[in-house]
Design an enzyme around this catalytic site. Structure first.
Site, mmCIF file in Angstrom:
data_model
loop_
_atom_site.group_PDB
_atom_site.id
_atom_site.type_symbol
_atom_site.label_atom_id
_atom_site.label_comp_id
_atom_site.label_asym_id
_atom_site.label_seq_id
_atom_site.Cartn_x
_atom_site.Cartn_y
_atom_site.Cartn_z
ATOM 1 N N HIS A 346 0.814 -1.229 0.000
ATOM 2 C CA HIS A 346 0.000 0.000 0.000
ATOM 3 C C HIS A 346 0.834 1.259 0.000
ATOM 4 C CE1 HIS A 346 -3.949 -1.872 0.966
ATOM 5 N NE2 HIS A 346 -3.164 -2.803 1.492
ATOM 6 N N LYS A 532 -8.351 13.651 4.543
ATOM 7 C CA LYS A 532 -7.392 12.548 4.503
ATOM 8 C C LYS A 532 -6.383 12.788 5.608
ATOM 9 C CE LYS A 532 -6.723 13.824 0.158
ATOM 10 N NZ LYS A 532 -6.965 12.579 -0.515
ATOM 11 N N ARG A 533 -5.543 11.789 5.901
ATOM 12 C CA ARG A 533 -4.516 12.020 6.916
ATOM 13 C C ARG A 533 -3.644 13.215 6.544
ATOM 14 N NH1 ARG A 533 -3.967 8.198 11.159
ATOM 15 N NH2 ARG A 533 -2.074 9.323 11.713
ATOM 16 N N LYS A 538 0.739 14.663 0.811
ATOM 17 C CA LYS A 538 -0.638 14.910 0.373
ATOM 18 C C LYS A 538 -0.886 16.400 0.107
ATOM 19 C CE LYS A 538 -2.398 10.912 2.999
ATOM 20 N NZ LYS A 538 -3.114 9.962 2.127
ATOM 21 N N THR A 640 -8.604 6.693 -1.798
ATOM 22 C CA THR A 640 -9.965 6.147 -1.910
ATOM 23 C C THR A 640 -11.011 7.220 -1.655
ATOM 24 O OG1 THR A 640 -9.592 5.298 0.320
ATOM 25 C CG2 THR A 640 -9.535 3.703 -1.465
ATOM 26 N N LYS A 644 -14.854 8.090 -3.335
ATOM 27 C CA LYS A 644 -16.073 8.363 -2.563
ATOM 28 C C LYS A 644 -16.665 9.719 -2.954
ATOM 29 C CE LYS A 644 -13.964 5.686 1.058
ATOM 30 N NZ LYS A 644 -13.009 5.757 2.176
HETATM 31 C C1 26Q Z 1 3.715 1.730 10.584
HETATM 32 C C2 26Q Z 1 4.606 1.526 11.616
HETATM 33 C C3 26Q Z 1 4.223 1.688 12.931
HETATM 34 C C4 26Q Z 1 2.919 2.033 13.201
HETATM 35 C C5 26Q Z 1 2.024 2.227 12.167
HETATM 36 C C6 26Q Z 1 2.415 2.077 10.859
HETATM 37 C C7 26Q Z 1 1.459 2.298 9.757
HETATM 38 C C8 26Q Z 1 0.102 2.301 9.968
HETATM 39 C C9 26Q Z 1 -0.777 2.536 8.944
HETATM 40 C C10 26Q Z 1 1.913 2.521 8.474
HETATM 41 C C11 26Q Z 1 1.019 2.758 7.435
HETATM 42 C C12 26Q Z 1 -0.353 2.764 7.679
HETATM 43 C C13 26Q Z 1 -1.350 3.045 6.659
HETATM 44 C C14 26Q Z 1 -1.119 3.225 5.388
HETATM 45 C C15 26Q Z 1 -2.192 3.592 4.462
HETATM 46 O O1 26Q Z 1 -3.308 3.862 4.871
HETATM 47 N N1 26Q Z 1 -1.922 3.609 3.160
HETATM 48 C C16 26Q Z 1 -2.935 3.985 2.202
HETATM 49 O O2 26Q Z 1 -3.597 2.817 1.749
HETATM 50 C C17 26Q Z 1 -4.718 3.146 0.954
HETATM 51 C C18 26Q Z 1 -5.434 1.854 0.622
HETATM 52 O O3 26Q Z 1 -4.694 1.112 -0.289
HETATM 53 C C19 26Q Z 1 -4.304 3.912 -0.295
HETATM 54 O O4 26Q Z 1 -5.453 4.305 -0.977
HETATM 55 C C20 26Q Z 1 -3.480 5.134 0.084
HETATM 56 O O5 26Q Z 1 -2.967 5.749 -1.081
HETATM 57 C C21 26Q Z 1 -2.340 4.733 1.009
HETATM 58 O O6 26Q Z 1 -1.655 5.892 1.459
#
Ligand code: 26Q
Length: 811
Positions: A346, A532-533, A538, A640, A644
């Site tokens: 991802h 979004k985050r 972004k 995503t 939406k």
């Molecule tokens: C990593 C290390 C320690 C703690 C947390 C994390 C962590 C947690 C969540 C690292 C990444 C995430 C989330 C990533 C994420 O949401 N990526 C997004 O995934 C979506 C679904 O595929 C895409 O549409 C987005 O582009 C992408 O940014």
């Protein structure tokens, strides 16, 4: 279930739970009671689905994810059971409303953002397609932090979502499994001369599953989301008598880690990963053994999906179970593992690829480490004669004292996919190119999708009504039928009805904004949305800088043609992400400055809504006119919210990044405002190392004024935040090319303004967005996963005529 039956059940339920009558019950009590009625309505089908899958020995998928983000479930379950209108009528009869009752449900927020929400959309689609597919994750005691703004700063509060219980879950005590951590492991020959691990020391905790039904859309098919919680093993109760040792144990499933790259809590995070992986794998193997089939045929009945690398330990854990516990030879176990496992990436940012220090894995998970070492050794040994040494050194799992989880996930899976075309291409050509050389056939693309049932049917009732009256209801089951709307591009009545629905939603959001932020916004203004985050890539900063440009423009030239706009933001920043928090503060302070400036005269309003989450998204998205998708090209894997917002008729302003490209291809250039660097141009700058942010600053007077606003006191109260932002652009040469894309962005925003002022044209563009959004249904995406990667089929597909809906329902 008739209205009368539901009312009777609700009365019984309120009485049994609270010894009260419906009239006396509070909205929270009515929520609990109605949820019990819903559970009553699906209980038999849930059990029956499970029994049938076992009886038919159908192949199942297990989707392992460290995050799930379903939001609220009452209305979506009612919709799936075709009881939504019934519930609305019953609650109206007793003097309240379904909305008021549903609002009291706590969001299940066990995810950070895109990845967790995608997973929940997939759960919805799996069940709605009648596919046997279950989720496996962690039952965090606290969900993602709640965000508050204090003096414009983000402050994080705990999300104690389980405090008053979770009505949807079922505790399955009898299915608990032991999880071992720490200690030492060595290998010893047993009587048969086979090497077996001997464990010394360490500790064993207990994983207890809580199951939640994932209800298919009007098809009587229910899958299971299984979330694991840590507990003290009963036989070791005494050992954990002290407060400290109990605390350490309970910490394990206490918090969801925000997407953060800092070091604190790393060890607990690693333990979390092994905890839900091992628990899930043990329960799968136990289930498989009920079928009495040879272990090496597991891939005929089981597919396991690794959602990002967080569950990559699935691979060594399955090896452990097959080799250590089930006595398979390594080669046999390895061939089985690869056939069972598949992995989705991802993220594109190399620095975000997960790595763990060798020493930490050795200490916390000694047997996992031995197995990973052996996988790594055999990987090199097997390919030494085929590929050059440097290629193998770049792709091996253990190097420079670290375990590279993506490498493990790829080496141990038969399929590796990205989440949008561009993303999957970049994985092959850049990020994972070395692996593509070794395993070209493993790589594929699965463009993300969304659950149109939640994001349109539930979230946007006014629009749903217009669509149902215009094109019928087939799109509820076949979202791609939304294309039927294209026939009404020139139909004034339909265009007006769509515009009226949008207006209704904007009025509702305006009310919410007034109630929660005390800001009055005009529903006739353009609602411009970025949700979004908060991340540098972004580029919420680009949005803010354009707002500042408008601000200066209007001050200089108050009579210029310009349609009033409300800029709406929703975003959480990871608690330790300093820069992101500075952007939040800067947006909040700019809002304070502009919203009250009489010279601006309400032509610009900025609203930063607190605590962006699934429920808030459901309010904002239906009311959006403009969708901001402005990440630096090549950085957003898919996105995503872009899908939406499009589905709800918003017009997109976007870079050619992630799934924006496929959105553009689906609706055509005339229905989207594209701007900015392309991925090739970004990579060319990297290769030639010739980007100079300062040049852009130096040559543009307006840009200087905008950037100086961050450091010269124009935007008040952002002394060091402003400096941090300014420095990121000039001193650190603008890593995300904000200055490079600024002009193109302003020009695209101007095109949006012009298009909006031509009402008919705008309405047509909006219609075309809705009509083409069915392409991005998660149903289609999940069907592709099912066909290409998992090889699973709907229940009883082999004895039924395909496409016969009446039969699919008679499970
Ligand atoms: C990593 C290390 C320690 C703690 C947390 C994390 C962590 C947690 C969540 C690292 C990444 C995430 C989330 C990533 C994420 O949401 N990526 C997004 O995934 C979506 C679904 O595929 C895409 O549409 C987005 O582009 C992408 O940014």
């Amino acid at each position: 279930m008739t209205k009368e039956q539901m009312r009777t059940l609700l009365e019984t339920s309120v009485n049994e739970l609270y010894a009260a009558s419906i009239e006396e019950a509070s909205p929270q009590e009515l929520f609990q009671a109605l949820a019990h009625v819903v559970k009553h309505a699906y209980a038999d089908d849930w059990r029956q689905t499970r029994t049938n899958i076992l009886a038919e020995q159908q192949k199942q998928t297990y989707y392992f994810s460290i995050e799930f983000l379903p939001g609220k479930m009452l209305k979506s379950n009612l919709l799936s059971l075709d009881l939504l209108t019934t519930a609305e009528e019953v609650l109206k009869e007793v003097g309240t409303s379904l909305d008021e009752v549903a609002e009291t449900e706590k969001d299940m927020a066990l995810g950070n953002g895109g990845l967790g929400r995608l997973t929940s959309c997939f759960m919805d689609s799996l069940a709605s397609l009648g596919l046997p597919g279950n989720g496996n994750g962690i039952r965090y005691k606290y969900g993602l932090f709640k965000q508050k703004f204090i003096d414009g700063h983000q402050v994080e509060l705990p999300d104690d979502w389980l405090r008053s219980g979770n009505v949807w879950e079922v505790r399955k005590e009898s299915k608990a499994v032991p999880i071992h951590f720490g200690g030492h492991v060595y290998l010893k020959e047993n009587e048969a001369g086979v090497l077996k691990p001997v464990y010394e020391g360490g500790f064993t905790w207990r994983a207890v599953p809580y199951d939640t039904a994932m209800v298919g859309y009007q098809n009587q098919h229910l899958n299971t989301l299984r979330l694991w919680s840590v507990e003290v093993p009963s036989e070791e109760e005494a050992k954990y008598a002290t407060l400290e040792s109990r605390q350490a144990l309970e910490n394990l499933t206490a918090v969801l880690y925000p997407d953060d790259s800092n070091e604190t809590g790393r060890r607990t995070r690693l333990m979390q990963e092994y905890f839900f992986v091992s628990a899930g794998m043990q329960s799968i193997v136990r289930y498989y053994k009920k079928m009495n089939l040879p272990m090496e045929q597991m891939s005929e009945k089981i597919a396991i999906h690794i959602n990002d690398t967080h569950p990559a330990l699935c691979i060594p854990e399955l090896m452990r179970l097959l080799v250590d516990e089930e006595g398979l030879a390594w080669e046999q176990a390895w061939a089985t593992t690869i056939k069972v496992m598949s992995y989705t990436n991802h993220t594109i940012m190399a620095e975000a690829l997960e790595k763990w220090p060798v020493d930490m894995i050795k200490e916390v998970l000694p047997r996992m480490y031995q197995i990973i070492e052996e996988i790594d050794r055999r990987f090199i040994e097997g390919l030494e004669k085929v590929h050059p040494c440097d290629l193998l050194n770049r792709t091996r799992i253990i190097s420079n004292g670290q375990v590279h989880m993506a490498n493990l996930a790829i080496i141990g899976s038969h399929s590796v996919n990205g989440v949008a075309k561009l993303h999957s291409d970049l994985l092959k050509s850049v990020v994972l190119h070395d692996f593509y050389v070794i395993y070209p056939a493993r790589f594929n693309n699965k463009t993300n999708g969304i659950a149109q049932r939640r994001w349109l049917q539930l979230a946007n009732r006014p629009l749903t009504k217009v669509l149902d009256n215009t094109i019928g209801e087939s799109w509820h089951h076949q979202p791609e039928d939304l294309t039927l709307l294209k026939n009404y591009q020139e139909d004034e009545t339909v265009l007006q009805a769509l515009a009226d629905a949008k207006k209704t939603n904007k009025i509702a959001l305006a009310k919410y904004i007034d109630a929660h932020c005390g800001i009055q916004v005009d529903p006739n203004a353009i609602f411009d949305v970025q949700i979004k985050r908060l991340h540098a890539y972004k580029r919420q900063l680009l949005n803010l800088m354009h707002i500042l440009k408008l601000y200066f423009d209007i001050k200089e030239n108050p009579n210029a043609q310009y349609h009033p706009r409300v800029f709406i933001f929703g975003a959480k920043a990871a608690p330790s992400y300093h820069y992101a928090k500075s952007i939040i503060k800067a947006i909040n302070e700019t809002a304070r400055m502009i919203n009250h400036d009489p010279q601006i005269n309400d032509k610009i309003k900025i609203v930063f809504l607190e605590n962006y989450n699934v429920s808030l998204a459901e309010r904002i998205i239906p009311a959006a006119d403009v969708s901001e998708q402005i990440s630096l090209a090549s950085k957003e894997a898919s996105g995503t919210s872009n899908m939406k917002l499009m589905l709800n008729g918003a017009v997109t302003i976007a870079t050619l990044d992630g799934a924006n490209i496929e959105i553009r291809d689906a609706i055509g250039d005339e229905n989207i405002a594209i701007f900015g660097l392309t991925e090739e141009e970004v990579y060319r700058y990297y290769a030639e190392k010739n980007y100079s942010a300062y040049t852009y600053f130096e040559n543009d007077h307006r840009l200087q004024q905008i950037m100086n606003a961050f450091i010269d006191g124009t935007i008040p109260n952002i002394e060091w935040e402003g400096k941090e932002i300014f420095d990121s652009l000039i001193k650190y040469n603008d890593e995300y090319f904000v200055l490079r894309d600024f002009d193109a962005y302003c020009e695209a925003q101007n095109r949006i303004d012009i298009a909006y002022r031509d009402t008919r044209r705008w309405q047509k563009i909006s219609l075309m967005n809705i009509a083409n959004a069915g392409k991005f249904t998660a149903d289609k995406t999940v069907q592709q996963y099912a066909d290409d990667i998992w090889q699973i089929e709907p229940l009883f597909a082999h004895v039924k005529e395909p496409n016969d809906a009446s039969l699919t329902q008679s499970v």
